[in-house]
Write a protein that holds these residues in place. Structure first.
Motif, mmCIF file in Angstrom:
data_model
loop_
_atom_site.group_PDB
_atom_site.id
_atom_site.type_symbol
_atom_site.label_atom_id
_atom_site.label_comp_id
_atom_site.label_asym_id
_atom_site.label_seq_id
_atom_site.Cartn_x
_atom_site.Cartn_y
_atom_site.Cartn_z
ATOM 1 N N LEU A 95 88.881 65.775 -99.055
ATOM 2 C CA LEU A 95 88.251 66.999 -99.585
ATOM 3 C C LEU A 95 89.023 67.535 -100.792
ATOM 4 O O LEU A 95 88.446 67.990 -101.778
ATOM 5 N N TRP A 150 82.198 64.472 -97.481
ATOM 6 C CA TRP A 150 80.956 65.224 -97.216
ATOM 7 C C TRP A 150 80.377 64.940 -95.831
ATOM 8 O O TRP A 150 79.322 65.430 -95.491
ATOM 9 N N LYS A 151 81.070 64.130 -95.058
ATOM 10 C CA LYS A 151 80.611 63.891 -93.678
ATOM 11 C C LYS A 151 81.750 64.254 -92.735
ATOM 12 O O LYS A 151 82.915 64.301 -93.149
ATOM 13 N N HIS A 154 74.915 73.654 -106.164
ATOM 14 C CA HIS A 154 74.260 73.962 -104.885
ATOM 15 C C HIS A 154 73.975 75.454 -104.772
ATOM 16 O O HIS A 154 74.523 76.262 -105.524
ATOM 17 N N GLU A 201 88.341 66.080 -104.221
ATOM 18 C CA GLU A 201 87.013 66.293 -104.821
ATOM 19 C C GLU A 201 87.053 67.501 -105.766
ATOM 20 O O GLU A 201 87.854 68.417 -105.575
ATOM 21 N N TRP A 204 80.935 70.964 -107.469
ATOM 22 C CA TRP A 204 79.932 70.771 -106.405
ATOM 23 C C TRP A 204 79.199 72.092 -106.149
ATOM 24 O O TRP A 204 77.967 72.138 -106.052
ATOM 25 N N SER A 231 84.528 60.015 -95.631
ATOM 26 C CA SER A 231 83.862 60.667 -96.756
ATOM 27 C C SER A 231 84.070 62.175 -96.637
ATOM 28 O O SER A 231 83.934 62.747 -95.552
ATOM 29 N N LEU A 279 80.186 76.144 -97.270
ATOM 30 C CA LEU A 279 81.333 75.282 -97.582
ATOM 31 C C LEU A 279 82.648 76.069 -97.487
ATOM 32 O O LEU A 279 83.625 75.609 -96.874
#
Length: 528
Positions: A458, A389-390, A470, A461, A466, A387, A478
Motif C-alpha cells: 500500500l 487493492w485486495k 475516485h 502506491e 488514486w 495486491s 480508503l
C-alpha cells in the motif's frame, strides 16, 4: 502471611498454595528442601501488569513465554527438630509466586533469603521487597543486575534470536565496591543429567513420549525430585514448546485432582510429579509411569534396565524405572549412552554431562522439526500474489499427505543418522497438542507477515493520485481502512518497519488534505 499485603489471591488459589507448599508427610524431608509447583489461576481475575509483561513476552523464546492461565510457586521448606514446639518440629515454607518460569533464578534467590527469613520473620520480607522494587524490568537479551540482601545477581534472560543451544556467558565482574556479585549461567534450566540419571537408558523413549504429549506421571520420594524431573522432561523437547499442562508437584488436595485421576475417560495429556503413595493406586491405569528413587549423583550409571510392564507397578515401593507398554518409533541411539557412561567413568562434572545431554535432545528435536518448518514455509503465498487493492491472500491449508510426501527427499535423514519409523512418529505427532500449539504460532507469524507485506505494498502506491480518480465516498472509505491498518499494526505488533508506518500516515494526511474542508474536519477528528 502474604507479602506484599495488597496482593490479591482467591480462596481457591490460597488453598492450592497452602497444600502445595509442603512435602507430603511420607517424604520425610528433614533440613532444607527446595522445589517448585505450578497451579491454575482462578478464572475471571483482573489481570494486572499484563500489558507490560506482554511487551517483554514478544522477545522471549517460545518455551519461556508466560502462560496467562498459570502461576508458578517456588518453595523453600525447612523442617528441623525443636523440642520447644508442640509437634516437636519447626516446619515452615517461604513461597514465591510468579508468572515467570525462571526456575533457577528464583531458586537461587530463595536460597539467599529464606534461611534469614526463618530467623528474622516478617520485617525481613519488607527489606527483601524493597530490594526487589529496585530491580529493572525483565528485558530479554540485556545483562540485568538484581540486588538482593547485599548481593547482586547478574543474569541474562534469553531472547528468541539466540541460537538454540548457546548461552551468552554472563561474566563475574570484580566490582570496586563492597557488593558481592553472583553470575547466573541460566535463569530457567535444571540439571538435566542429574534428573535423567535414574532413567538413563530410556531418555530417547521419554523424549518421544513428551514430544507426543502422552500422559506421564513421575513418582518420586520428594517434591524436589518430582519437580526437577518434570521440568527436565518438559525442557527436553526445547526449542519446541510443551503445550499441555504439567505439574512439577501435584497432591491429592489439588483442585484438579478429580479431573486428572478419573477413570471414566482416558488420562489427559499432562505430566504430573507426585510423591504420595496413594497415587500408585489412583494412577495405576495411566499408560506411562516413571518411578524414581533418590536422585543421587552417579558414582556409576545404573545398570541396563528393561522397560517394565505396567502391571508390575502396584505400590510406590516398586523398583525405580519406566513402566509402560509403549514401543518407541525410533531405534535406540547407543552413542549417547556410551558417551555419558564414559563421562561417568572419567568423573566428568555433571554440568558438562548436562551440556552433552541438552545438545543431544536439541539436535534430535531440530532434526524432527526442520522438515515441518520447511513444509509450512511453502504454504506462504508468493509475494507477487499480494495486491494493495485486495485483502492479503490466505495461507494454503496444511495437508498431512503432502507433508508426508516431502519426507522422502527432505526428511529428518538429512540431519539425523537415527533409523526407525519416523513417518509413524510424525503421524502421531500431528494429532498431538504440541503440534497444534506449534502450528498455531507459525500460522499467526505467517499471517502477520502477510499483513505487513500488504501494508508495504500500500505504501508503495500513489494513493493521492488514486483518490483523485475516485468518488469522495470511496476516498473516505480508503482513509478509514488505512487508519484501521495502522491501528492493527500497532495492536498486533506487526513486523513492519517504522518508516513504512510513517509513510502510510503521510499518505493518509495527504489524501485528507485533498478533500473538501467539511470532510477534512470530520476525518481529522475521527481518531479511528
Amino acid at each position: 502471611v502474604i507479602y506484599p499485603p495488597h496482593s490479591k489471591l482467591t480462596d481457591k488459589e490460597k488453598t492450592n498454595i497452602c497444600y502445595l507448599s509442603f512435602p507430603d508427610s511420607n517424604s520425610g524431608c528433614l533440613g532444607d528442601t527446595q522445589f517448585c509447583f505450578r497451579f491454575r489461576r482462578s478464572p475471571g481475575r483482573k489481570v494486572s501488569l499484563c500489558c507490560f509483561l506482554d511487551q517483554l513476552d514478544r522477545d522471549l523464546p517460545v518455551y519461556l513465554k508466560k502462560d496467562p492461565a498459570y502461576y508458578y510457586g517456588y518453595v523453600y521448606f525447612r523442617q528441623v527438630r525443636d523440642k520447644s514446639l508442640k509437634r516437636g518440629y519447626f516446619q515452615k515454607s517461604l513461597v514465591l509466586i510468579s508468572k515467570l518460569p525462571y526456575v533457577h533464578l528464583f531458586r537461587t534467590m530463595l536460597k539467599q533469603i529464606a534461611p534469614e527469613y526463618f530467623e528474622k520473620s516478617e520485617a525481613f520480607l519488607e527489606a527483601v521487597c524493597s530490594d526487589i522494587d529496585r530491580w529493572p524490568p525483565p528485558i530479554p537479551g540485556k545483562i540485568l543486575h538484581l540486588p538482593i540482601m547485599g548481593i547482586i545477581m547478574k543474569l541474562r534472560i534469553p531472547t528468541y534470536r539466540d541460537k538454540p543451544g548457546t548461552t551468552p556467558i554472563v561474566q563475574n565482574m570484580h566490582q570496586a565496591d563492597a557488593q558481592i556479585s553472583m553470575a547466573l549461567l541460566t535463569v530457567h534450566e535444571v540439571d538435566l543429567f542429574r534428573c535423567f540419571c535414574p532413567v538413563f537408558f530410556h531418555i530417547q523413549m521419554l523424549w518421544e513420549l513428551v514430544l507426543l504429549g502422552e500422559p506421564l506421571v513421575v513418582m518420586a520420594p520428594s517434591p524436589s525430585e518430582s519437580s526437577e524431573t518434570v521440568l527436565a522432561l518438559v525442557s527436553c523437547i526445547s526449542p519446541l514448546k510443551y503445550c499441555s499442562d504439567f505439574r512439577p508437584y501435584f497432591t491429592i488436595h489439588d483442585s484438579e485432582f478429580k479431573e486428572y485421576t478419573t477413570r471414566t475417560q482416558a488420562p489427559p495429556s499432562v505430566i504430573l510429579g507426585v510423591t504420595n503413595p496413594f497415587f500408585a493406586k489412583t494412577l495405576q491405569h495411566w499408560p506411562h509411569i516413571i518411578r524414581i528413587g533418590d536422585i543421587k549423583l552417579p558414582g556409576e550409571v545404573p545398570k541396563q534396565v528393561k522397560v517394565k510392564k505396567l502391571k508390575n507397578l502396584k505400590t510406590l515401593d516398586s523398583k525405580p524405572g519406566v513402566y509402560t507398554s509403549y514401543k518407541p518409533y525410533l531405534n535406540k541411539d547407543e552413542e549417547i549412552v556410551k558417551q555419558l557412561q564414559k563421562g561417568v567413568q572419567q568423573k566428568r562434572p555433571t554440568e558438562a554431562q548436562s551440556v552433552i545431554l541438552r545438545r543431544y535432545f536439541l539436535e534430535l528435536t531440530e532434526s524432527f522439526i526442520i522438515p515441518l518448518e520447511r513444509y509450512v514455509a511453502s504454504l506462504m503465498p508468493l509475494q507477487k500474489c499480494i495486491s494493495p487493492w485486495k485483502s492479503p491472500p490466505q495461507l494454503r491449508q496444511f495437508s498431512q499427505d503432502d507433508f508426508m510426501k516431502t519426507l522422502e527427499k527432505a526428511g529428518p535423514q538429512l540431519t539425523s543418522g537415527l533409523k526407525g519409523d519416523w513417518i509413524g512418529l510424525y503421524r502421531h505427532f500431528l494429532k498431538s497438542p504440541n503440534f497444534d500449539g506449534w502450528f498455531r504460532s507459525r500460522q499467526k507469524e505467517m499471517t502477520q507477515k502477510l499483513e505487513a507485506l500488504h501494508l508495504e505494498a500500500l505504501c508503495n502506491e500513489n494513493l493521492v493520485f488514486w483518490s483523485q480518480k475516485h468518488t469522495e465516498v470511496e476516498t473516505v472509505d480508503l482513509v478509514l481502512k488505512l487508519k484501521n491498518k495502522l491501528l492493527q499494526a500497532d495492536r498486533e505488533h506487526l513486523p513492519v518497519k517504522t518508516d513504512t508506518l510513517k509513510k502510510l500516515q503521510t499518505h493518509i494526511n495527504d489524501i485528507i488534505l485533498a478533500l473538501p474542508d467539511d470532510l477534512q474536519d470530520i476525518l481529522l477528528k475521527t481518531g479511528t
